[in-house]
Design an enzyme around this catalytic site. Sequence first.
Site, PDB file in Angstrom:
ATOM      1  CG  HIS A 175      -1.967  -1.038   1.198  1.00  0.00           C
ATOM      2  ND1 HIS A 175      -3.080  -0.964   2.001  1.00  0.00           N
ATOM      3  CD2 HIS A 175      -2.098  -2.173   0.480  1.00  0.00           C
ATOM      4  CE1 HIS A 175      -3.866  -2.017   1.771  1.00  0.00           C
ATOM      5  NE2 HIS A 175      -3.274  -2.765   0.852  1.00  0.00           N
TER       6      HIS A 175
ATOM      7  CB  CYS B 107      -1.852   1.613   6.105  1.00  0.00           C
ATOM      8  SG  CYS B 107      -1.527   0.814   4.509  1.00  0.00           S
TER       9      CYS B 107
ATOM     10  CD  GLU C 185      -1.766   4.499   3.333  1.00  0.00           C
ATOM     11  OE1 GLU C 185      -2.888   4.996   3.515  1.00  0.00           O
ATOM     12  OE2 GLU C 185      -1.561   3.548   2.555  1.00  0.00           O
TER      13      GLU C 185
ATOM     14  CB  CYS D 134      -6.482  -0.080   5.051  1.00  0.00           C
ATOM     15  SG  CYS D 134      -4.826  -0.820   5.003  1.00  0.00           S
TER      16      CYS D 134
END
Length: 156
Positions: A53, A86, A55, A83
């Site tokens: 992801h 993360c 992040e 999310c």
Amino acid sequence: MSNEHHMRRAIALSMQMMRSNRGGPFGAVIVKDGKVIAEGANEVTSTNDPTAHAEITAMRRACQALQTFDLSGCEIYTNCEPCPMCLGAIYWARISRIYYANDRHDAARVGFRDDQLYCEIPLPPAQRAIPAQPLLRVEGKAVFDEWLRKPDKVEY
């Protein structure tokens, strides 16, 4: 540079990655003392890594740049509320502040499951969509007991 400048960069990264078909529409920028330390974009589909992801990729790069696993004093700008994966990583990294544009409901509207995962977390492990149950707890606890006694451990 302003908070808005950093957020615009995160949004630009998300657009760039989406348009290139190398990942989902997510971008992140990590800043310390007003200086950009690292950037990341979603690379899930281009790397076949479900943890890639924006992040996470930004945090990995920031840790490499700063040669530390502790990102205290850093801020993260991301085009979407992190999310649960993360968010957990942000807490583990000790990032000091999170700025985001879209929220989890906006992500759900365009087909991402962030909100579903947030709903799973408070459920008892056995009632989650992917059930979990303890196994070999005594043997598992032995490792933790040894960790407590380990004099040369690196705490994190």
